[in-house]
Scaffold this active site. Sequence first.
Site, PDB file in Angstrom:
ATOM      1  N   HIS A  72       0.847  -1.202   0.000  1.00 27.74           N
ATOM      2  CA  HIS A  72       0.000   0.000   0.000  1.00 27.74           C
ATOM      3  C   HIS A  72       0.882   1.252   0.000  1.00 27.74           C
ATOM      4  O   HIS A  72       1.700   1.431   0.898  1.00 27.74           O
ATOM      5  CB  HIS A  72      -0.911   0.016   1.235  1.00 27.74           C
ATOM      6  CG  HIS A  72      -2.105  -0.873   1.079  1.00 27.74           C
ATOM      7  ND1 HIS A  72      -3.304  -0.618   1.697  1.00 27.74           N
ATOM      8  CD2 HIS A  72      -2.292  -2.013   0.358  1.00 27.74           C
ATOM      9  CE1 HIS A  72      -4.176  -1.555   1.364  1.00 27.74           C
ATOM     10  NE2 HIS A  72      -3.591  -2.421   0.558  1.00 27.74           N
ATOM     11  N   TYR A 200      -9.411   5.929   6.965  1.00 27.62           N
ATOM     12  CA  TYR A 200      -9.566   6.346   8.367  1.00 27.62           C
ATOM     13  C   TYR A 200     -10.595   7.476   8.366  1.00 27.62           C
ATOM     14  O   TYR A 200     -10.341   8.547   7.821  1.00 27.62           O
ATOM     15  CB  TYR A 200      -8.246   6.866   8.935  1.00 27.62           C
ATOM     16  CG  TYR A 200      -7.195   5.808   9.179  1.00 27.62           C
ATOM     17  CD1 TYR A 200      -6.423   5.291   8.143  1.00 27.62           C
ATOM     18  CD2 TYR A 200      -6.962   5.324  10.460  1.00 27.62           C
ATOM     19  CE1 TYR A 200      -5.458   4.318   8.370  1.00 27.62           C
ATOM     20  CE2 TYR A 200      -5.994   4.350  10.700  1.00 27.62           C
ATOM     21  CZ  TYR A 200      -5.249   3.860   9.641  1.00 27.62           C
ATOM     22  OH  TYR A 200      -4.286   2.894   9.879  1.00 27.62           O
ATOM     23  N   PRO A 292      -4.718   1.384  18.408  1.00 25.00           N
ATOM     24  CA  PRO A 292      -4.449   0.839  17.070  1.00 25.00           C
ATOM     25  C   PRO A 292      -4.566   1.875  15.937  1.00 25.00           C
ATOM     26  O   PRO A 292      -4.262   1.565  14.796  1.00 25.00           O
ATOM     27  CB  PRO A 292      -5.503  -0.256  16.921  1.00 25.00           C
ATOM     28  CG  PRO A 292      -6.574   0.107  17.865  1.00 25.00           C
ATOM     29  CD  PRO A 292      -5.925   0.815  19.002  1.00 25.00           C
ATOM     30  N   LYS A 296       0.699   0.670  15.048  1.00 25.50           N
ATOM     31  CA  LYS A 296       2.090   0.578  15.512  1.00 25.50           C
ATOM     32  C   LYS A 296       2.383  -0.608  16.439  1.00 25.50           C
ATOM     33  O   LYS A 296       3.548  -0.885  16.717  1.00 25.50           O
ATOM     34  CB  LYS A 296       2.467   1.877  16.239  1.00 25.50           C
ATOM     35  CG  LYS A 296       2.558   3.082  15.325  1.00 25.50           C
ATOM     36  CD  LYS A 296       3.603   2.871  14.233  1.00 25.50           C
ATOM     37  CE  LYS A 296       3.466   3.859  13.098  1.00 25.50           C
ATOM     38  NZ  LYS A 296       4.138   3.376  11.882  1.00 25.50           N
ATOM     39  N   TYR A 384       3.638   7.112   9.789  1.00 29.72           N
ATOM     40  CA  TYR A 384       2.834   5.926   9.467  1.00 29.72           C
ATOM     41  C   TYR A 384       3.720   4.850   8.818  1.00 29.72           C
ATOM     42  O   TYR A 384       3.606   3.663   9.140  1.00 29.72           O
ATOM     43  CB  TYR A 384       1.694   6.306   8.510  1.00 29.72           C
ATOM     44  CG  TYR A 384       0.604   5.255   8.423  1.00 29.72           C
ATOM     45  CD1 TYR A 384       0.729   4.165   7.561  1.00 29.72           C
ATOM     46  CD2 TYR A 384      -0.534   5.334   9.213  1.00 29.72           C
ATOM     47  CE1 TYR A 384      -0.251   3.181   7.494  1.00 29.72           C
ATOM     48  CE2 TYR A 384      -1.532   4.364   9.140  1.00 29.72           C
ATOM     49  CZ  TYR A 384      -1.374   3.289   8.282  1.00 29.72           C
ATOM     50  OH  TYR A 384      -2.355   2.308   8.221  1.00 29.72           O
TER      51      TYR A 384
END
Length: 389
Positions: A72, A200, A292, A296, A384
């Site tokens: 991704h 998200y 979450p 991580k 990220y």
Amino acid sequence: MRTQVVIIGGGPAGLLLGQLLHRQGIDSVLLERHSREYVLARIRAGVLESGLVDLLREAGAGERMQREGLKHAGIYLANSNRGFRIDFERLCGGSVMVYGQTELTLDLYQARDAMDAAMLHQVDQVQIHAADTEHPAVSFVRDGHEQRIECDFIAGCDGFHGVSRKTIPASLLREFERVYPFGWLGVLSQTPPVSDELIYASHERGFALCSMRSPGLSRYYLQVALEDKVEQWSDEAFWNELRQRIPHAAAESIVTGAAIEKSIAPLRSFVAEPMRWGRLFLCGDAAHIVPPTGAKGLNLAASDVYYLWRALRQYYHDGDEQGIEDYSATALSRVWKAERFSWMMTKLLHRFPQQSPFDLRMQQAELEYLESSVAAQTSLAENYLGLPY
Ligand code: APR
Ligand code: PHB
């Protein structure tokens, strides 16, 4: 019985460490409380930083991930019906690998089987002895018989509820915690993911996340109240709520289906310092927990394992104790930066009870700033993707 390193805990941290040590000729015995089937039935996260991808290859357990993992190069952030993409490739030249932790754990189990290394399941009453001396040991009960292993080092990879952290004298341990006033209701469904990348979603009704495990297996989450029980949420209620929180285009195209797994998990930020006491080292969830939202948890277990593997290799191959001396401070430096990112993402995307109108405006401004600023998006992207080891 004697070995060089006793590893307590057969989750990702313990299995990965055992595999890496073995490939350096360092012997270990791995003790796991539950059965293999129990461990492999756990549904956990599924986003791997490049550092973890590299470690799995180094451990000789990366072949299926390479074949079946999904690369991704970005994620979507949505603010009600308005979404925008964080382009990892363009901003930082990087990507993450989407590959279920369950699959990763299975790959590590199979790698350990192949090296015919000692892994003892269903061990009870694990106790750590003389960790603050040069002759530590671990005792346990298995099949009704007490056993004891003398060793050089103990890796506490036994998660948040394990015995390792609790072995460190309270006078030496400092714990830092934030418990969030909501949970995540997660659903696994054999349906095609609604989007090619993760979404998200921040919404006045609460946070939602659209993720996946494979082209035919989707993973979705809803922020729910702490007092919610999974029995309260029918599949239909889940899908209806999810549709209200994600962008309209996704809500109209989502393919729903029966939940093959449904559970509610609490969210907390937690760090224990130090991550070492004598010859006992804490790795992964034994030392820290993240909400979450930043994906991580698994990736911090990996960087802890990397630092400890490097330290033990330095000790056994070069007789150099510097890595061991530096382990806790080195690991904690990366842990705290990931805790910050996970806390920031959680604060940004969730609705908190009693949130003031000012707080809401701050969230909106932060999301609008993220949408409009390459600098802000680059900062989010590098966190990220995973900060350097
Ligand atoms: N004796 C032996 N084994 C134990 C004991 C004990 N006293 N206590 C716990 N365990 C085992 C658990 O059964 C579990 O299999 O230790 C293992 C710890 O694994 P995880 O909790 O998965 O922790 P870790 O390996 O650090 O991986 C962190 O996994 O659970 C996710 O959210 C977590 O993504 C994060 C990652
Ligand atoms: C998941 O796929 O389970 C997942 C992905 C990203 C997160 C959390 C969970 O931030």
